[in-house]
Design an enzyme around this catalytic site. Structure first.
Site, PDB file in Angstrom:
ATOM      1  N   SER A  24     -34.012  -9.215  21.275  1.00 52.13           N
ATOM      2  CA  SER A  24     -34.297 -10.719  20.588  1.00 52.13           C
ATOM      3  C   SER A  24     -34.081  -9.946  19.165  1.00 52.13           C
ATOM      4  O   SER A  24     -32.849 -11.018  18.187  1.00 52.13           O
ATOM      5  CB  SER A  24     -35.552 -10.696  20.971  1.00 52.13           C
ATOM      6  OG  SER A  24     -36.667  -9.708  20.472  1.00 52.13           O
ATOM      7  N   PHE A  25     -34.094  -9.075  18.114  1.00 56.14           N
ATOM      8  CA  PHE A  25     -33.828  -8.684  17.396  1.00 56.14           C
ATOM      9  C   PHE A  25     -32.549  -9.151  16.818  1.00 56.14           C
ATOM     10  O   PHE A  25     -31.892  -9.298  16.298  1.00 56.14           O
ATOM     11  CB  PHE A  25     -34.984  -7.962  16.477  1.00 56.14           C
ATOM     12  CG  PHE A  25     -34.266  -7.045  15.427  1.00 56.14           C
ATOM     13  CD1 PHE A  25     -34.779  -8.205  13.978  1.00 56.14           C
ATOM     14  CD2 PHE A  25     -33.313  -5.770  15.420  1.00 56.14           C
ATOM     15  CE1 PHE A  25     -34.602  -7.321  12.455  1.00 56.14           C
ATOM     16  CE2 PHE A  25     -32.409  -5.745  13.806  1.00 56.14           C
ATOM     17  CZ  PHE A  25     -33.013  -6.151  12.964  1.00 56.14           C
ATOM     18  N   VAL A  73     -30.735   6.204  22.624  1.00 56.79           N
ATOM     19  CA  VAL A  73     -31.241   7.081  21.285  1.00 56.79           C
ATOM     20  C   VAL A  73     -31.913   8.394  21.571  1.00 56.79           C
ATOM     21  O   VAL A  73     -31.514   9.247  20.864  1.00 56.79           O
ATOM     22  CB  VAL A  73     -32.348   6.580  20.488  1.00 56.79           C
ATOM     23  CG1 VAL A  73     -31.422   4.790  19.699  1.00 56.79           C
ATOM     24  CG2 VAL A  73     -33.469   5.605  21.035  1.00 56.79           C
ATOM     25  N   ALA A 118     -33.723  -0.232  15.376  1.00 54.21           N
ATOM     26  CA  ALA A 118     -34.090  -1.055  16.646  1.00 54.21           C
ATOM     27  C   ALA A 118     -34.726  -1.153  17.489  1.00 54.21           C
ATOM     28  O   ALA A 118     -35.467  -1.045  18.417  1.00 54.21           O
ATOM     29  CB  ALA A 118     -33.543  -2.684  16.518  1.00 54.21           C
ATOM     30  N   LYS A 138     -48.323  -2.255  13.513  1.00 56.38           N
ATOM     31  CA  LYS A 138     -49.245  -1.450  14.016  1.00 56.38           C
ATOM     32  C   LYS A 138     -49.205   0.131  14.191  1.00 56.38           C
ATOM     33  O   LYS A 138     -49.973   0.621  14.304  1.00 56.38           O
ATOM     34  CB  LYS A 138     -48.635  -1.314  16.104  1.00 56.38           C
ATOM     35  CG  LYS A 138     -49.225  -3.317  16.299  1.00 56.38           C
ATOM     36  CD  LYS A 138     -48.356  -3.119  17.670  1.00 56.38           C
ATOM     37  CE  LYS A 138     -48.844  -4.940  17.958  1.00 56.38           C
ATOM     38  NZ  LYS A 138     -47.329  -5.969  16.939  1.00 56.38           N
ATOM     39  N   LYS A 178     -44.715   4.780  15.764  1.00 52.65           N
ATOM     40  CA  LYS A 178     -43.837   4.464  15.103  1.00 52.65           C
ATOM     41  C   LYS A 178     -44.079   4.923  13.239  1.00 52.65           C
ATOM     42  O   LYS A 178     -43.636   4.662  12.491  1.00 52.65           O
ATOM     43  CB  LYS A 178     -44.197   2.571  15.218  1.00 52.65           C
ATOM     44  CG  LYS A 178     -43.308   1.691  16.019  1.00 52.65           C
ATOM     45  CD  LYS A 178     -41.978   2.096  15.942  1.00 52.65           C
ATOM     46  CE  LYS A 178     -40.929   1.109  16.560  1.00 52.65           C
ATOM     47  NZ  LYS A 178     -39.515   1.277  16.324  1.00 52.65           N
ATOM     48  N   ASN A 206     -44.986 -10.244  14.230  1.00 60.99           N
ATOM     49  CA  ASN A 206     -45.433 -10.471  15.569  1.00 60.99           C
ATOM     50  C   ASN A 206     -44.258 -12.142  15.493  1.00 60.99           C
ATOM     51  O   ASN A 206     -44.786 -13.099  14.546  1.00 60.99           O
ATOM     52  CB  ASN A 206     -46.533 -11.098  15.747  1.00 60.99           C
ATOM     53  CG  ASN A 206     -47.548  -9.584  16.240  1.00 60.99           C
ATOM     54  OD1 ASN A 206     -47.703  -9.308  17.377  1.00 60.99           O
ATOM     55  ND2 ASN A 206     -48.465  -9.443  14.864  1.00 60.99           N
ATOM     56  N   ARG A 220     -41.156 -11.997  23.482  1.00 60.22           N
ATOM     57  CA  ARG A 220     -41.465 -11.747  24.586  1.00 60.22           C
ATOM     58  C   ARG A 220     -42.832 -10.875  24.879  1.00 60.22           C
ATOM     59  O   ARG A 220     -42.402 -10.132  23.399  1.00 60.22           O
ATOM     60  CB  ARG A 220     -40.491 -11.265  25.011  1.00 60.22           C
ATOM     61  CG  ARG A 220     -41.007 -10.306  27.195  1.00 60.22           C
ATOM     62  CD  ARG A 220     -39.335  -8.708  26.995  1.00 60.22           C
ATOM     63  NE  ARG A 220     -39.198  -7.850  26.001  1.00 60.22           N
ATOM     64  CZ  ARG A 220     -38.158  -7.481  26.481  1.00 60.22           C
ATOM     65  NH1 ARG A 220     -37.921  -7.339  27.147  1.00 60.22           N
ATOM     66  NH2 ARG A 220     -38.117  -5.975  25.607  1.00 60.22           N
TER      67      ARG A 220
END
Length: 208
Positions: free
Chosen positions: A17-18, A68, A87, A133, A145, A171, A176
């Site tokens: 989505s990003f 990746v 991403a 997060k 992360k 967020n 999704r």
């Protein structure tokens, strides 16, 4: 503003989505962009994205199947690239609690591979899309992360040619895995809405 005329950009996880929104905005705002490489391991999402952004209409786009986790494949993808937006990640918190080893392979080792490929190919700038997060992490996803951010900071410290940095995503409303569709479903079914803690703060924004 960064001049992207005749520049090449690689987006890992570019079919998410990003990645799709980033692709839309970057093409609208930079008609002189030389090349936009969309890297993803999901060939079905590649196909779906190509229906929206066809190579005939957008000749700058290159769809590149790859993971990746594969440094050799990343090295090919990052050849002659000016900027990388990293991403690609495994993101579902509950699933990552049950598969921490897979989370490590993608979010930590995969991020290290991106940083290595970027520095080995003298990419100008490489940006990790992290998460809120990663702040005082209490789960596998946030911890992975957090470590990825530190890997990028370390790679930046040791690189004389490539700038590596991290930004923290939040967020996205109704994306999704968002709690908003869950709340709406409960309201429609006259169920009680529950929250983990009333002291929790959530940072929300639209995909735009």
């Amino acid at each position: 503003m960064l001049d992207l005329n005749n520049k090449s950009i690689l987006i890992t996880g570019g079919t998410g989505s990003f990645g799709k929104m980033f692709t839309k905005l970057i093409l609208e705002r930079n008609p002189g962009l030389k090349r936009l490489v969309i890297l993803s391991r999901d060939e079905q999402k590649h196909f779906q994205m190509a229906q929206e952004f066809s190579e005939n209409e957008y000749p700058q786009i290159r769809y590149f199947i790859g993971d990746v986790r594969d440094l050799e494949r990343l090295s090919v993808a990052t050849n002659d690239v000016d900027y990388i937006i990293h991403a690609a990640a495994l993101k579902r918190i509950d699933d990552m609690e049950l598969a921490p080893d897979e989370c490590i392979k993608t979010n930590i080792q995969g991020s290290e591979n991106v940083a290595l490929a970027a520095t080995n190919n003298n990419v100008s700038k490489c940006i990790l899309v992290s998460t809120d997060k990663a702040c005082l992490p209490v789960n596998v996803y946030g911890s992975s992360k957090f470590i990825a951010e530190r890997l990028f900071t370390n790679a930046d410290y040791h690189s004389e040619t490539t700038t590596l940095a991290s930004v923290r995503y939040g967020n996205v409303i109704a994306s999704r895995g968002s709690f908003i569709p869950l709340f709406l479903d409960k309201i429609e079914n006259s169920e009680v809405i529950t929250v983990t803690s009333d002291k929790m703060t959530r940072f929300l924004f639209t995909l735009d």
